[in-house]
Design a protein around this motif. Structure first.
Motif, short mmCIF file in Angstrom:
data_model
loop_
_atom_site.label_atom_id
_atom_site.label_comp_id
_atom_site.label_asym_id
_atom_site.label_seq_id
_atom_site.Cartn_x
_atom_site.Cartn_y
_atom_site.Cartn_z
N ALA B 71 0.82 -1.21 -0.01
CA ALA B 71 -0.04 0.05 -0.08
C ALA B 71 0.83 1.20 -0.06
N LEU B 72 1.92 1.17 0.71
CA LEU B 72 2.81 2.40 0.87
C LEU B 72 3.60 2.57 -0.32
N LEU B 73 3.94 1.52 -0.98
CA LEU B 73 4.62 1.75 -2.26
C LEU B 73 3.99 2.01 -3.30
N GLY B 74 2.54 1.66 -3.36
CA GLY B 74 1.74 2.00 -4.46
C GLY B 74 1.51 3.51 -4.25
N ALA B 75 1.18 3.88 -2.87
CA ALA B 75 1.09 5.39 -2.81
C ALA B 75 2.03 6.38 -3.19
N GLY B 76 3.39 5.58 -3.05
CA GLY B 76 4.49 6.31 -3.73
C GLY B 76 4.62 6.42 -5.02
N VAL B 77 4.19 5.50 -5.52
CA VAL B 77 4.36 5.48 -7.24
C VAL B 77 3.26 6.50 -7.74
N LEU B 78 2.04 6.38 -7.24
CA LEU B 78 1.11 7.27 -7.64
C LEU B 78 1.52 8.82 -7.46
N CYS B 79 2.06 9.00 -6.37
CA CYS B 79 2.33 10.27 -5.88
C CYS B 79 3.51 10.80 -6.70
N SER B 80 4.59 10.02 -7.42
CA SER B 80 5.64 10.69 -7.93
C SER B 80 5.10 10.65 -9.54
N LEU B 81 3.89 9.93 -10.12
CA LEU B 81 3.73 10.04 -11.42
C LEU B 81 2.65 11.50 -11.35
N ARG B 82 1.93 11.45 -10.25
CA ARG B 82 0.98 12.80 -10.08
C ARG B 82 2.27 13.92 -9.97
#
Lengths: 111, 130
Positions: B71-82
């Motif tokens: 969950a944390l890694l997915g949030a990190g990916v979304l955050c960087s793409l955004r």
């Protein structure tokens, strides 16, 4: 940012120190990337020494170096003049792709 | 959706961003860049948190540990793409002299972080009791 342009002094620099602040923001970001990379290497080498662990470690180090390279180039550009050009999208994308790849590595190592 | 695809194309094409509107005050571009970097640091912190959950909570059951970490890694990916998407959109808005784009993402991210934090508390308490 008052709309009054500063009088041309002997040294032409921004009184708001915007390039310096941006340079320091890049430094902070490389520091964050270093912390994430150290944690990644720790995870990769956590179990017994294995080929998968070594490969994961190497990939994470390479991603960290890629990030460092982007930051270094941008910092050099920022330091080059009093009116530095805007960030190039390709550099921003490279930095983000390094971050995303690190997260993908993490997911592979964790799961 | 086509708007998003156009934005993605802009990530890789510096000339196209430069084509639109006029060149803004360089200080606005630098401020936009610092915002982008702040979001990128948030993403890196989330990814580091994912690694940390995996490394420093070894007593958790496997499913919980991997779930939280992912969950944390997915949030990190979304955050960087955004981060890069928002940077491109802001840069274009600044060049065209438009309003800056509004975004729901900060609220979304804080909700996700709050949920993960509550989950952590529950997990730690349950781990203590059990």
């Amino acid at each position: 940012m008052g709309g009054v342009s500063p009088a041309p002094g002997p040294v032409d620099r921004d009184p708001g120190l915007q390039p310096e602040r941006t340079r320091l923001a890049w430094r902070r970001t490389t520091l964050s990337a270093t912390v994430a990379a150290v944690l990644a290497v720790k995870t990769a080498l956590h179990g017994r020494a294995s080929t998968a662990g070594a490969v994961g470690c190497a990939v994470c180090c390479a991603l960290w170096l890629g990030f460092l390279w982007v930051a270094h180039r941008r910092i050099r550009t920022l330091a080059s003049g009093a009116r530095p050009p805007a960030l190039v999208p390709r550099q921003a994308t490279t930095a983000v792709l390094c971050t995303v790849a690190l997260a993908v590595c993490a997911a592979v190592l964790v799961a | 959706m086509s708007d998003f695809v156009r934005n993605v194309r802009l990530w890789f094409a510096p000339e196209q961003v430069r084509d639109e509107g006029g060149t803004p005050d360089y200080r606005f571009s630098l401020a936009n860049e610092r915002t982008f970097l702040a979001w990128l640091r948030t993403a890196l912190a989330l990814i580091g948190g994912g690694f940390a959950v995996d490394q420093f909570l070894p007593d958790l059951r496997w499913a919980w540990r991997v779930g939280l970490a992912l969950a944390l890694l997915g949030a990190g990916v979304l955050c960087s793409l955004r981060a890069v998407n928002h940077w491109v959109r802001c840069e274009r808005a600044i060049r065209r002299g438009e309003d800056l784009p509004a975004s729901r993402f900060p609220a979304l991210l804080s909700l996700v972080v709050a949920i993960v934090a509550v989950a952590m508390v529950v997990v730690v308490l349950v781990g203590w009791a059990g």
